[in-house]
Motif scaffolding. Sequence first.
Motif, PDB file in Angstrom:
ATOM      1  N   LYS A   1      37.977 -27.078  30.188  1.00  0.00           N
ATOM      2  CA  LYS A   1      39.736 -26.336  30.529  1.00  0.00           C
ATOM      3  C   LYS A   1      40.715 -27.423  30.264  1.00  0.00           C
ATOM      4  N   SER A   2      41.689 -26.782  30.669  1.00  0.00           N
ATOM      5  CA  SER A   2      42.883 -27.864  31.026  1.00  0.00           C
ATOM      6  C   SER A   2      43.752 -26.961  30.563  1.00  0.00           C
ATOM      7  N   LYS A   3      44.931 -26.637  32.204  1.00  0.00           N
ATOM      8  CA  LYS A   3      45.950 -26.150  32.266  1.00  0.00           C
ATOM      9  C   LYS A   3      46.665 -26.418  33.152  1.00  0.00           C
ATOM     10  N   LYS A   4      48.082 -26.205  32.808  1.00  0.00           N
ATOM     11  CA  LYS A   4      49.250 -26.438  34.036  1.00  0.00           C
ATOM     12  C   LYS A   4      49.205 -25.392  35.381  1.00  0.00           C
ATOM     13  N   GLN A   5      49.198 -25.971  36.542  1.00  0.00           N
ATOM     14  CA  GLN A   5      48.915 -25.388  38.043  1.00  0.00           C
ATOM     15  C   GLN A   5      50.007 -24.698  37.988  1.00  0.00           C
ATOM     16  N   THR A   6      49.790 -23.805  38.410  1.00  0.00           N
ATOM     17  CA  THR A   6      50.884 -22.973  38.533  1.00  0.00           C
ATOM     18  C   THR A   6      52.110 -23.013  39.609  1.00  0.00           C
ATOM     19  N   VAL A   7      51.524 -24.119  41.015  1.00  0.00           N
ATOM     20  CA  VAL A   7      52.720 -24.918  41.817  1.00  0.00           C
ATOM     21  C   VAL A   7      53.186 -26.443  41.624  1.00  0.00           C
ATOM     22  N   VAL A   8      54.011 -26.719  42.180  1.00  0.00           N
ATOM     23  CA  VAL A   8      54.692 -28.144  42.011  1.00  0.00           C
ATOM     24  C   VAL A   8      53.057 -29.046  43.214  1.00  0.00           C
ATOM     25  N   ALA A   9      52.292 -29.339  42.804  1.00  0.00           N
ATOM     26  CA  ALA A   9      51.549 -30.549  44.118  1.00  0.00           C
ATOM     27  C   ALA A   9      52.785 -31.714  44.472  1.00  0.00           C
ATOM     28  N   ARG A  10      52.383 -31.490  45.921  1.00  0.00           N
ATOM     29  CA  ARG A  10      53.853 -32.723  46.633  1.00  0.00           C
ATOM     30  C   ARG A  10      52.948 -34.264  46.630  1.00  0.00           C
ATOM     31  N   SER A  11      51.599 -34.831  46.145  1.00  0.00           N
ATOM     32  CA  SER A  11      51.360 -35.743  46.177  1.00  0.00           C
ATOM     33  C   SER A  11      49.856 -36.013  44.302  1.00  0.00           C
ATOM     34  N   SER A  12      49.779 -36.760  44.258  1.00  0.00           N
ATOM     35  CA  SER A  12      48.981 -36.866  42.522  1.00  0.00           C
ATOM     36  C   SER A  12      46.979 -36.598  43.881  1.00  0.00           C
ATOM     37  N   THR A  13      46.586 -36.145  45.811  1.00  0.00           N
ATOM     38  CA  THR A  13      45.886 -36.122  46.177  1.00  0.00           C
ATOM     39  C   THR A  13      45.954 -34.390  46.022  1.00  0.00           C
ATOM     40  N   GLU A  14      46.839 -33.823  46.185  1.00  0.00           N
ATOM     41  CA  GLU A  14      46.928 -32.189  46.181  1.00  0.00           C
ATOM     42  C   GLU A  14      46.702 -31.325  44.884  1.00  0.00           C
ATOM     43  N   ALA A  15      47.275 -32.663  43.869  1.00  0.00           N
ATOM     44  CA  ALA A  15      46.965 -32.106  42.612  1.00  0.00           C
ATOM     45  C   ALA A  15      45.422 -32.542  42.268  1.00  0.00           C
ATOM     46  N   LYS A  16      44.771 -33.868  42.848  1.00  0.00           N
ATOM     47  CA  LYS A  16      43.189 -33.830  42.484  1.00  0.00           C
ATOM     48  C   LYS A  16      42.637 -33.385  42.838  1.00  0.00           C
ATOM     49  N   TYR A  17      42.853 -31.675  44.484  1.00  0.00           N
ATOM     50  CA  TYR A  17      41.914 -31.254  44.988  1.00  0.00           C
ATOM     51  C   TYR A  17      42.130 -30.416  44.534  1.00  0.00           C
ATOM     52  N   ARG A  18      43.307 -29.454  43.798  1.00  0.00           N
ATOM     53  CA  ARG A  18      43.048 -28.348  42.895  1.00  0.00           C
ATOM     54  C   ARG A  18      42.272 -28.298  41.924  1.00  0.00           C
ATOM     55  N   ALA A  19      42.106 -29.364  41.326  1.00  0.00           N
ATOM     56  CA  ALA A  19      41.122 -29.212  40.598  1.00  0.00           C
ATOM     57  C   ALA A  19      40.190 -29.743  40.651  1.00  0.00           C
ATOM     58  N   MET A  20      39.592 -30.206  41.616  1.00  0.00           N
ATOM     59  CA  MET A  20      38.982 -29.863  42.414  1.00  0.00           C
ATOM     60  C   MET A  20      37.417 -28.659  42.875  1.00  0.00           C
ATOM     61  N   ALA A  21      38.851 -28.035  42.938  1.00  0.00           N
ATOM     62  CA  ALA A  21      39.040 -26.453  43.270  1.00  0.00           C
ATOM     63  C   ALA A  21      38.228 -25.549  42.592  1.00  0.00           C
TER      64      ALA A  21
END
Length: 184
Positions: free
Chosen positions: A151-171
């Motif tokens: 899957k490749s999909k744009k996240q629904t919210v703006v992540a405040r950091s790269s860590t948050e973006a990666k956490y959402r991807a991991m989830a």
Amino acid sequence: MATSHKGFFLSQRKYVLDLLKEANMSDAKPVYTPLDIKLKLSLEGQPLLNISYYQRLVSKLIYLTITRPDIAYSVSIANQFMHSPTMEHFNLLKRILRYLKSLVGRGIIMKKNESSQITGYYDADWAGNFIDRKSTTGYCTFVEGNLVTWKSKKQTVVARSSTEAKYRAMASTVCELIWLKGLL
């Protein structure tokens, strides 16, 4: 689908050739990446006159991602502009088609392995979208060493950091792995 002692090979070679012919790209010069590394798309630009043609090509490329996970990210970018594409967006589609021209017969191989593990890999492109600054999640999962979902999909919210973006991807990846485990 082709079979051999190694396993099953899933490919849409004829579909790619027909798509290139329909888009008048059979004689196009091939490229070896589906996206230009310096690509920064915007909403501004010369509007495309034939929107339905753009939509039809994107739809066919979405179908092609069934056996071509290598184009999933670039097709998801093109898909974001379905309702008001510009010439810049159409050039992105042509780039994807030129990439397909370079690797017409690529596909997925499914083979019997000794391992019974379920594994997953993920990544996130933090604030990679230059229009809304949203990140993109990408993941793939394997069962017995065979690629089964991606899957490749744009996240629904703006992540405040790269860590948050990666956490959402991991989830997202963990949810997929739990679903696969329950399925098996």
